[in-house]
Enzyme design. Structure first.
Site, PDB file in Angstrom:
ATOM      1  N   GLU A  55       0.909   5.752   7.135  1.00 17.82           N
ATOM      2  CA  GLU A  55       1.516   6.315   8.344  1.00 17.82           C
ATOM      3  C   GLU A  55       2.055   5.207   9.252  1.00 17.82           C
ATOM      4  OE1 GLU A  55      -1.419   6.910   7.017  1.00 17.82           O
ATOM      5  OE2 GLU A  55      -2.207   8.880   7.550  1.00 17.82           O
ATOM      6  N   CYS A  89      -3.794   5.220  13.431  1.00 19.51           N
ATOM      7  CA  CYS A  89      -2.449   5.759  13.178  1.00 19.51           C
ATOM      8  C   CYS A  89      -2.090   6.849  14.185  1.00 19.51           C
ATOM      9  CB  CYS A  89      -2.341   6.285  11.751  1.00 19.51           C
ATOM     10  SG  CYS A  89      -2.315   4.941  10.541  1.00 19.51           S
TER      11      CYS A  89
HETATM   12  O1  LIG Z   1      -4.578   8.585   6.490  1.00 23.33           O
HETATM   13  C1  LIG Z   1      -4.826   7.583   5.799  1.00 23.33           C
HETATM   14  C2  LIG Z   1      -6.122   7.267   5.386  1.00 23.33           C
HETATM   15  C3  LIG Z   1      -6.309   6.121   4.622  1.00 23.33           C
HETATM   16  N1  LIG Z   1      -5.247   5.335   4.282  1.00 23.33           N
HETATM   17  C4  LIG Z   1      -5.448   4.157   3.432  1.00 23.33           C
HETATM   18  C5  LIG Z   1      -6.044   2.961   4.082  1.00 23.33           C
HETATM   19  C6  LIG Z   1      -6.683   2.264   2.892  1.00 23.33           C
HETATM   20  O2  LIG Z   1      -5.692   1.503   2.200  1.00 23.33           O
HETATM   21  C7  LIG Z   1      -7.100   3.413   1.983  1.00 23.33           C
HETATM   22  C8  LIG Z   1      -8.560   3.768   2.075  1.00 23.33           C
HETATM   23  O3  LIG Z   1      -8.923   4.043   3.374  1.00 23.33           O
HETATM   24  O4  LIG Z   1      -6.310   4.513   2.364  1.00 23.33           O
HETATM   25  C9  LIG Z   1      -3.964   5.654   4.664  1.00 23.33           C
HETATM   26  O5  LIG Z   1      -3.004   4.975   4.319  1.00 23.33           O
HETATM   27  N2  LIG Z   1      -3.803   6.767   5.433  1.00 23.33           N
HETATM   28 ZN   LIG Z   2      -4.301   5.008   9.504  1.00 25.92          ZN
END
Ligand SMILES: O=c1ccn([C@H]2C[C@H](O)[C@@H](CO)O2)c(=O)[nH]1
Ligand SMILES: [Zn+2]
Length: 126
Positions: A55, A89
């Site tokens: 995000e 985020c």
């Molecule tokens: O909404 C989310 C939740 C987690 N992650 C990523 C962060 C990390 O790379 C992995 C595990 O938390 O997922 C995202 O990109 N967005």
């Molecule tokens: Zn995030």
């Protein structure tokens, strides 16, 4: 661009995720008010804390291109069930578009939230 199409772009972006440490791939597609779409994926690092979420990657890419007004973000994560954006985020989205919508993939469908619903009291120093 409808919600289903935006979610489809998020799924495509998930294919670019770099997540060798968590094994959890996420893609995001951010719809700007003028209809332009930016995508992002999570990008992890050997120094775990340096990871960026899908995000925030999408939001940063949009801001770097001169876009700050967002209508919606779609999120497609690994596995079944709904994955909500993390607190950082949500706060970053809140900085730019407090009235935006958050579309979270949920199995073969999705759930639609307002940012306000997920972050009712975001920090704002202004
Ligand atoms: O909404 C989310 C939740 C987690 N992650 C990523 C962060 C990390 O790379 C992995 C595990 O938390 O997922 C995202 O990109 N967005
Ligand atoms: Zn995030």
């Amino acid at each position: 661009m409808n919600d289903r199409e935006l979610l489809e772009l998020a799924k495509q972006a998930r294919g670019h995720a770099y997540a060798p440490y968590s094994g959890f791939s996420v893609g995001a597609a951010l719809l700007c008010k003028d209809g332009t779409v930016f995508t992002g994926c999570n990008v992890e690092n050997a120094s775990y804390g340096a990871a960026i979420c899908a995000e925030r990657n999408a939001v940063s890419t949009a801001v770097a291109a001169g876009y700050r007004e967002f209508d919606a973000i779609a999120i497609a994560a690994e596995g079944d069930g709904c994955v909500y954006p993390c607190g950082i985020c949500l706060q970053v989205m809140n900085e730019f578009s407090k009235d935006m919508r958050v579309i979270c993939q949920d199995r073969e469908s999705w759930q639609d939230f307002s940012l306000k619903e997920l972050l009712p009291k975001g920090f704002d120093s202004l």
